[in-house]
Write a protein that holds these residues in place. Structure first.
Motif, PDB file in Angstrom:
ATOM      1  N   GLU A  75       0.836  -1.201   0.000  1.00 36.49           N
ATOM      2  CA  GLU A  75       0.000   0.000   0.000  1.00 36.49           C
ATOM      3  C   GLU A  75       0.868   1.246   0.000  1.00 36.49           C
ATOM      4  OE1 GLU A  75      -2.834  -0.268   3.200  1.00 36.49           O
ATOM      5  OE2 GLU A  75      -3.669  -2.097   2.311  1.00 36.49           O
ATOM      6  N   ALA A  76       0.279   2.367  -0.502  1.00 29.30           N
ATOM      7  CA  ALA A  76       1.064   3.577  -0.730  1.00 29.30           C
ATOM      8  C   ALA A  76       1.679   4.151   0.551  1.00 29.30           C
ATOM      9  CB  ALA A  76       0.209   4.633  -1.428  1.00 29.30           C
ATOM     10  N   ASP A  77       1.011   4.001   1.699  1.00 26.25           N
ATOM     11  CA  ASP A  77       1.631   4.595   2.905  1.00 26.25           C
ATOM     12  C   ASP A  77       2.909   3.858   3.313  1.00 26.25           C
ATOM     13  OD1 ASP A  77       0.099   2.512   3.684  1.00 26.25           O
ATOM     14  OD2 ASP A  77      -1.073   3.593   5.213  1.00 26.25           O
ATOM     15  N   GLY A  78       3.103   2.655   2.797  1.00 24.80           N
ATOM     16  CA  GLY A  78       4.361   1.948   3.034  1.00 24.80           C
ATOM     17  C   GLY A  78       5.547   2.552   2.281  1.00 24.80           C
ATOM     18  N   LEU A  79       5.300   3.556   1.433  1.00 24.29           N
ATOM     19  CA  LEU A  79       6.402   4.208   0.716  1.00 24.29           C
ATOM     20  C   LEU A  79       6.922   5.436   1.460  1.00 24.29           C
ATOM     21  CD1 LEU A  79       5.026   4.056  -2.952  1.00 24.29           C
ATOM     22  CD2 LEU A  79       6.952   2.762  -2.019  1.00 24.29           C
ATOM     23  N   GLU A  80       6.244   5.764   2.562  1.00 25.99           N
ATOM     24  CA  GLU A  80       6.667   6.936   3.311  1.00 25.99           C
ATOM     25  C   GLU A  80       8.101   6.777   3.814  1.00 25.99           C
ATOM     26  OE1 GLU A  80       3.713   8.557   6.384  1.00 25.99           O
ATOM     27  OE2 GLU A  80       2.715   8.448   4.416  1.00 25.99           O
ATOM     28  N   ASN A  81       8.856   7.844   3.728  1.00 28.27           N
ATOM     29  CA  ASN A  81      10.275   7.847   4.109  1.00 28.27           C
ATOM     30  C   ASN A  81      11.114   6.842   3.332  1.00 28.27           C
ATOM     31  OD1 ASN A  81       9.770   9.838   6.086  1.00 28.27           O
ATOM     32  ND2 ASN A  81       9.036   8.227   7.471  1.00 28.27           N
ATOM     33  N   ARG A  82      10.631   6.472   2.157  1.00 26.17           N
ATOM     34  CA  ARG A  82      11.421   5.596   1.281  1.00 26.17           C
ATOM     35  C   ARG A  82      11.464   6.249  -0.105  1.00 26.17           C
ATOM     36  NH1 ARG A  82       9.330  -0.494   1.601  1.00 26.17           N
ATOM     37  NH2 ARG A  82      11.319  -0.783   0.508  1.00 26.17           N
TER      38      ARG A  82
END
Ligand code: AQP
Length: 333
Positions: free
Chosen positions: A233-240
């Motif tokens: 999911e898109a929030d798993g890309l935060e700080n990446r």
């Protein structure tokens, strides 16, 4: 009909960032009820040093890039900025409308001039006034650009409003930026905090539209990433930032949403995702680079297309410049 204007600098080879952030959008807007005007902005390119032979080559190559990507010179007005002198003429008027303080706040000026502002060209400082002239010469209402140009477009609006206010007219339209899609800001492959750029010293930081399949695969294989698998999911890309960048590129090339891409590839390691991304990039880009190479064999044909485009551009722009001169009070306009 609403009018679209946008341009790209022939300040180097086209990058994947220019393609996804700009050209692909230009092609989508063509024939969608807009009158579309697209430009090689060579006057902008020379705000930093350009070797004359290289500039000529890059301008023709950029024209080839536009056409190979789907800009049809019969459907869109395609031309080279310096061939329509009215751009520079209107820019002078806007130099006298814009304020020093506005220009000093531009982040592109601060980034490009760096610590050595005293030695930067006056043209680099005035860059946004010329950009406002490019757009407003045609009374363009929609300007598709990447995220990095947002501030310059706000300045274009400020110039239009100040001109209208100073002279008590409703003459220049207030332009809308069109900044849409998954790839409005494609980042460097080597550093997820830096924009992918034509003029980055490291060729490994970008994919050039002229790169062959092996080069594209190698650059993607070497692209910086983190050690974790891809999220679903898109929030798993935060700080990446690096992971986000590669997923955004994939989504834009595949014409899918980021959510749809992650639903598909979530859980995979980069060692699996990277080859998928290179295959997709090669599939989408190699027909364009092949066509660019073919067009570059016929530089006279490119020049003829641009000359015709300049003629059409002048037909629209010259009366608007004349009217501007008249509003300002110039005798003979
Ligand atoms: N990395 C990018 N991601 C998305 N859009 C981008 N654009 C540029 N880089 C990216 C968009 O491409 C259009 C043309 O840009 P430009 O030629 O006016 O110059 P730029 O924005 O300064 O692009 P470069 O590649 O970084 O050139 P140099 O290195 O010469 O400065 C614009 O719509 C821009 O938003």
């Amino acid at each position: 009909t609403p009018r679209v204007f946008s341009g790209i600098q022939p300040s180097g080879g086209l990058t994947l960032g220019n393609y996804l952030g700009a050209i692909k959008r230009f092609v989508e807007m063509q024939g969608q009820g807009f009158e579309t005007i697209y430009c090689m902005v060579d006057l902008h390119a020379i705000t930093v040093w350009q070797d004359p032979e290289a500039l000529r080559h890059q301008t023709r190559e950029l024209a080839a890039g536009y056409i190979a990507s789907g800009i049809d010179p019969d459907k869109s007005v395609l031309f080279n900025q310096s061939q329509v002198a009215e751009h520079a003429q209107l820019a002078w008027i806007f130099n006298c409308v814009a304020r020093m303080g506005w220009m000093k706040r531009m982040t592109q000026w601060k980034d490009k001039a760096g610590k050595n502002q005293e030695n930067a060209s006056l043209g680099l400082f005035a860059y946004p006034a010329l950009m406002a002239a490019d757009i407003l010469l045609y009374h363009a209402t929609h300007v598709p650009v990447g995220e990095d140009q947002k501030q310059h477009l706000e300045l274009t609006r400020d110039i239009a409003m100040k001109f209208n206010h100073d002279f008590g007219v409703e003459f220049f339209p207030v332009t809308e930026p069109v900044i849409e899609g998954a790839a409005t800001r494609v980042m460097s492959l080597r550093d997820g905090s830096k924009k992918m750029s034509k003029s980055d010293a490291s060729d490994a930081s970008r994919i050039n539209m002229t790169d062959d399949a092996d080069t594209i695969a190698k650059k993607i294989r070497k692209a910086k990433t983190d050690p974790d698998a891809l999220p679903s999911e898109a929030d798993g890309l935060e700080n990446r930032p690096e992971a986000r960048n590669l997923v955004n590129i994939y989504a834009a090339l595949a014409e899918q949403s980021v959510d749809a891409v992650l639903a598909d590839i979530g859980g995979r390691p980069f060692s699996e995702f990277k080859p998928m991304l290179s295959d997709l990039a090669v599939e989408k880009l190699s027909p364009i680079s092949g066509e660019m190479a073919r067009l570059m064999q016929q530089p006279d044909e490119i020049d003829a297309i641009l000359a015709k485009g300049a003629e059409r551009a002048r037909t629209i722009g010259a009366p608007i410049l004349k009217r501007t001169y008249d509003i300002v009070g110039m005798v003979g306009a």
